[in-house]
Structures are given as C-alpha cells and as structure tokens.
Write a protein that holds these residues in place. Sequence first.
Motif, PDB file in Angstrom:
ATOM      1  N   MET A 130      32.437 -34.744 -20.215  1.00 37.63           N
ATOM      2  CA  MET A 130      32.601 -34.592 -21.664  1.00 37.63           C
ATOM      3  C   MET A 130      33.690 -35.525 -22.201  1.00 37.63           C
ATOM      4  SD  MET A 130      30.185 -32.676 -22.487  1.00 37.63           S
ATOM      5  CE  MET A 130      30.585 -32.509 -24.213  1.00 37.63           C
ATOM      6  N   ARG A 131      34.778 -35.685 -21.453  1.00 34.52           N
ATOM      7  CA  ARG A 131      35.826 -36.621 -21.883  1.00 34.52           C
ATOM      8  C   ARG A 131      35.295 -38.056 -21.891  1.00 34.52           C
ATOM      9  NH1 ARG A 131      40.850 -33.729 -18.754  1.00 34.52           N
ATOM     10  NH2 ARG A 131      40.211 -35.095 -17.036  1.00 34.52           N
ATOM     11  N   LEU A 132      34.472 -38.397 -20.902  1.00 39.40           N
ATOM     12  CA  LEU A 132      33.873 -39.731 -20.879  1.00 39.40           C
ATOM     13  C   LEU A 132      32.943 -39.926 -22.075  1.00 39.40           C
ATOM     14  CD1 LEU A 132      33.111 -39.937 -17.066  1.00 39.40           C
ATOM     15  CD2 LEU A 132      34.711 -41.429 -18.298  1.00 39.40           C
ATOM     16  N   LEU A 133      32.222 -38.885 -22.444  1.00 38.87           N
ATOM     17  CA  LEU A 133      31.293 -38.969 -23.577  1.00 38.87           C
ATOM     18  C   LEU A 133      32.011 -39.058 -24.920  1.00 38.87           C
ATOM     19  CD1 LEU A 133      28.543 -36.407 -22.538  1.00 38.87           C
ATOM     20  CD2 LEU A 133      28.238 -38.868 -22.900  1.00 38.87           C
ATOM     21  N   ASP A 134      33.083 -38.288 -25.086  1.00 43.16           N
ATOM     22  CA  ASP A 134      33.723 -38.257 -26.408  1.00 43.16           C
ATOM     23  C   ASP A 134      34.893 -39.233 -26.554  1.00 43.16           C
ATOM     24  OD1 ASP A 134      36.022 -37.019 -25.325  1.00 43.16           O
ATOM     25  OD2 ASP A 134      35.464 -35.026 -26.034  1.00 43.16           O
ATOM     26  N   GLY A 135      35.143 -40.023 -25.517  1.00 43.65           N
ATOM     27  CA  GLY A 135      36.174 -41.053 -25.616  1.00 43.65           C
ATOM     28  C   GLY A 135      37.592 -40.570 -25.369  1.00 43.65           C
ATOM     29  N   THR A 136      37.763 -39.346 -24.914  1.00 45.96           N
ATOM     30  CA  THR A 136      39.116 -38.825 -24.653  1.00 45.96           C
ATOM     31  C   THR A 136      39.478 -38.914 -23.172  1.00 45.96           C
ATOM     32  OG1 THR A 136      38.302 -36.553 -24.415  1.00 45.96           O
ATOM     33  CG2 THR A 136      39.018 -37.247 -26.622  1.00 45.96           C
ATOM     34  N   TRP A 137      38.730 -39.709 -22.417  1.00 47.37           N
ATOM     35  CA  TRP A 137      38.941 -39.827 -20.976  1.00 47.37           C
ATOM     36  C   TRP A 137      40.284 -40.474 -20.676  1.00 47.37           C
ATOM     37  CZ3 TRP A 137      39.199 -44.947 -19.376  1.00 47.37           C
ATOM     38  CH2 TRP A 137      38.624 -45.896 -20.216  1.00 47.37           C
ATOM     39  N   GLU A 165      42.511 -42.613 -17.602  1.00 52.79           N
ATOM     40  CA  GLU A 165      42.231 -43.642 -16.607  1.00 52.79           C
ATOM     41  C   GLU A 165      41.801 -43.021 -15.276  1.00 52.79           C
ATOM     42  OE1 GLU A 165      43.726 -46.730 -13.529  1.00 52.79           O
ATOM     43  OE2 GLU A 165      44.764 -44.892 -14.029  1.00 52.79           O
ATOM     44  N   GLY A 166      42.429 -41.925 -14.888  1.00 51.79           N
ATOM     45  CA  GLY A 166      42.071 -41.255 -13.641  1.00 51.79           C
ATOM     46  C   GLY A 166      40.658 -40.701 -13.643  1.00 51.79           C
ATOM     47  N   ASP A 167      40.168 -40.264 -14.805  1.00 52.89           N
ATOM     48  CA  ASP A 167      38.795 -39.771 -14.900  1.00 52.89           C
ATOM     49  C   ASP A 167      37.819 -40.871 -14.473  1.00 52.89           C
ATOM     50  OD1 ASP A 167      39.825 -37.420 -16.015  1.00 52.89           O
ATOM     51  OD2 ASP A 167      39.313 -37.987 -18.068  1.00 52.89           O
ATOM     52  N   LEU A 168      38.041 -42.052 -14.974  1.00 57.20           N
ATOM     53  CA  LEU A 168      37.170 -43.179 -14.682  1.00 57.20           C
ATOM     54  C   LEU A 168      37.335 -43.651 -13.241  1.00 57.20           C
ATOM     55  CD1 LEU A 168      35.191 -45.259 -15.906  1.00 57.20           C
ATOM     56  CD2 LEU A 168      37.193 -46.624 -16.491  1.00 57.20           C
ATOM     57  N   ARG A 169      38.562 -43.944 -12.864  1.00 56.49           N
ATOM     58  CA  ARG A 169      38.866 -44.495 -11.537  1.00 56.49           C
ATOM     59  C   ARG A 169      38.428 -43.559 -10.411  1.00 56.49           C
ATOM     60  NH1 ARG A 169      42.903 -45.934  -8.424  1.00 56.49           N
ATOM     61  NH2 ARG A 169      43.026 -48.162  -8.177  1.00 56.49           N
ATOM     62  N   GLU A 170      38.809 -42.287 -10.519  1.00 59.75           N
ATOM     63  CA  GLU A 170      38.504 -41.344  -9.444  1.00 59.75           C
ATOM     64  C   GLU A 170      37.017 -41.041  -9.345  1.00 59.75           C
ATOM     65  OE1 GLU A 170      40.269 -40.116  -6.876  1.00 59.75           O
ATOM     66  OE2 GLU A 170      41.819 -41.500  -7.561  1.00 59.75           O
ATOM     67  N   THR A 171      36.323 -41.032 -10.474  1.00 57.97           N
ATOM     68  CA  THR A 171      34.875 -40.838 -10.418  1.00 57.97           C
ATOM     69  C   THR A 171      34.232 -41.983  -9.645  1.00 57.97           C
ATOM     70  OG1 THR A 171      34.852 -39.614 -12.513  1.00 57.97           O
ATOM     71  CG2 THR A 171      32.768 -40.578 -11.787  1.00 57.97           C
ATOM     72  N   LEU A 172      34.645 -43.199  -9.926  1.00 58.79           N
ATOM     73  CA  LEU A 172      34.091 -44.354  -9.219  1.00 58.79           C
ATOM     74  C   LEU A 172      34.462 -44.325  -7.738  1.00 58.79           C
ATOM     75  CD1 LEU A 172      34.735 -47.188 -11.847  1.00 58.79           C
ATOM     76  CD2 LEU A 172      32.661 -45.822 -11.509  1.00 58.79           C
ATOM     77  N   ILE A 173      35.730 -44.062  -7.441  1.00 59.03           N
ATOM     78  CA  ILE A 173      36.182 -44.034  -6.043  1.00 59.03           C
ATOM     79  C   ILE A 173      35.447 -42.947  -5.263  1.00 59.03           C
ATOM     80  CG2 ILE A 173      38.135 -43.478  -4.530  1.00 59.03           C
ATOM     81  CD1 ILE A 173      39.931 -44.954  -6.615  1.00 59.03           C
ATOM     82  N   GLN A 174      35.429 -41.728  -5.778  1.00 55.33           N
ATOM     83  CA  GLN A 174      34.781 -40.637  -5.042  1.00 55.33           C
ATOM     84  C   GLN A 174      33.278 -40.830  -4.965  1.00 55.33           C
ATOM     85  OE1 GLN A 174      36.510 -38.752  -3.117  1.00 55.33           O
ATOM     86  NE2 GLN A 174      38.346 -39.685  -3.998  1.00 55.33           N
ATOM     87  N   GLY A 175      32.695 -41.435  -5.988  1.00 59.52           N
ATOM     88  CA  GLY A 175      31.274 -41.755  -5.922  1.00 59.52           C
ATOM     89  C   GLY A 175      30.961 -42.745  -4.807  1.00 59.52           C
ATOM     90  N   LEU A 176      31.814 -43.767  -4.670  1.00 60.85           N
ATOM     91  CA  LEU A 176      31.644 -44.742  -3.588  1.00 60.85           C
ATOM     92  C   LEU A 176      31.831 -44.090  -2.219  1.00 60.85           C
ATOM     93  CD1 LEU A 176      33.493 -47.765  -5.198  1.00 60.85           C
ATOM     94  CD2 LEU A 176      31.084 -47.759  -4.481  1.00 60.85           C
ATOM     95  N   VAL A 177      32.837 -43.229  -2.107  1.00 62.60           N
ATOM     96  CA  VAL A 177      33.074 -42.524  -0.839  1.00 62.60           C
ATOM     97  C   VAL A 177      31.853 -41.678  -0.488  1.00 62.60           C
ATOM     98  CG1 VAL A 177      34.475 -40.750   0.302  1.00 62.60           C
ATOM     99  CG2 VAL A 177      35.596 -42.562  -1.017  1.00 62.60           C
ATOM    100  N   GLY A 178      31.345 -40.943  -1.457  1.00 60.91           N
ATOM    101  CA  GLY A 178      30.148 -40.138  -1.218  1.00 60.91           C
ATOM    102  C   GLY A 178      28.926 -40.980  -0.911  1.00 60.91           C
ATOM    103  N   GLY A 179      28.932 -42.221  -1.386  1.00 58.97           N
ATOM    104  CA  GLY A 179      27.835 -43.141  -1.112  1.00 58.97           C
ATOM    105  C   GLY A 179      27.941 -43.816   0.245  1.00 58.97           C
ATOM    106  N   GLY A 180      29.020 -43.524   0.981  1.00 59.14           N
ATOM    107  CA  GLY A 180      29.135 -44.028   2.335  1.00 59.14           C
ATOM    108  C   GLY A 180      30.302 -44.956   2.619  1.00 59.14           C
ATOM    109  N   LYS A 212      38.278 -51.349 -19.387  1.00 56.55           N
ATOM    110  CA  LYS A 212      37.734 -50.143 -18.732  1.00 56.55           C
ATOM    111  C   LYS A 212      36.454 -49.591 -19.342  1.00 56.55           C
ATOM    112  CE  LYS A 212      41.112 -50.418 -15.966  1.00 56.55           C
ATOM    113  NZ  LYS A 212      41.297 -51.842 -16.008  1.00 56.55           N
ATOM    114  N   THR A 213      36.268 -49.739 -20.637  1.00 55.41           N
ATOM    115  CA  THR A 213      35.132 -49.099 -21.297  1.00 55.41           C
ATOM    116  C   THR A 213      33.803 -49.534 -20.697  1.00 55.41           C
ATOM    117  OG1 THR A 213      36.407 -48.920 -23.313  1.00 55.41           O
ATOM    118  CG2 THR A 213      34.054 -48.657 -23.537  1.00 55.41           C
ATOM    119  N   GLN A 214      33.732 -50.741 -20.155  1.00 52.16           N
ATOM    120  CA  GLN A 214      32.474 -51.208 -19.580  1.00 52.16           C
ATOM    121  C   GLN A 214      32.038 -50.388 -18.367  1.00 52.16           C
ATOM    122  OE1 GLN A 214      32.673 -55.123 -17.663  1.00 52.16           O
ATOM    123  NE2 GLN A 214      34.913 -54.921 -17.656  1.00 52.16           N
TER     124      GLN A 214
END
Length: 138
Positions: free
Chosen positions: A42-49, A51-66, A85-87
Amino acid sequence: MGLKTEVRIDFAGERRSFDLSPIGCVRRLQDACDAGPNHIRMRLLDGTWLEGDLRETLIQGLVGGGMTQRDAQALIEKWVDPEPKTQFVPLAQAIILAWLVGAEDEDLGEGTGEGESPILSPEAGSASPASTAPASAS
C-alpha cells in the motif's frame, strides 16, 4: 498454467527470479520494514514508501528467487542505489503482489525481440512496460 509466487523479469542485465515465498524471506522483509507485505504494498501504491520498503523487497525477492543474501545486496547496491528509485517501484509491487495473490505462470517484462528488454536497467527511463502495443501500419 496457474498461479505462482515467483516473478521473472529483466533486471540488472539479465532475466532474474524474485520470490518471497521461501521460508524467512517475508519475515526478514517485515522485520526490516516494520510492516507486513500488504502494508508495504500500500505504501508503494500511494507513494508513501520508504527506501527500505523498496530495497528490502527487491533484496528478499532475489534471495527467494535463489540468490544469496550477499549477492542480492551487492546487486542492489550496484544497480538500484545509484539510480532514481521510482523506476523500481513497479517491480517491488509485482514481487509483493505475486506473494499475496499469485502471478500468472509467465515472465514479466519480456523484450520486443530485439535483444534484452530495457526494463529495470539503469539505462531505462521507466520500469513500466508499455501498456498497449503500438498500432500496426495497415
């Protein structure tokens, strides 16, 4: 074929897997962001995210991806940290949404057939793929 929690997308020069479902990934994301996945989404959607929301989602997603935690962090430091970052917000949203409701069994961000898709590379101006195909000349 069905829904899955993994998304595959061109990122940092190659097609990569992102997945929050392996044990520990969501827990580490929640701990780092002090919020649950839907709250982060929701923070990503409404623009109130944050930096950690973005960074950690990417990092943990990569970890979960192997990828290892160390390699995932190094990739983010190289490809995300020095860039606007917005990209990367659409990718983070897709990773969380796949964990919450599932994703179609197909790759995201497929190229145009002319080599690598520019999606989510530093050279790209936007992480969002075109929403419509160009009109064909008749």
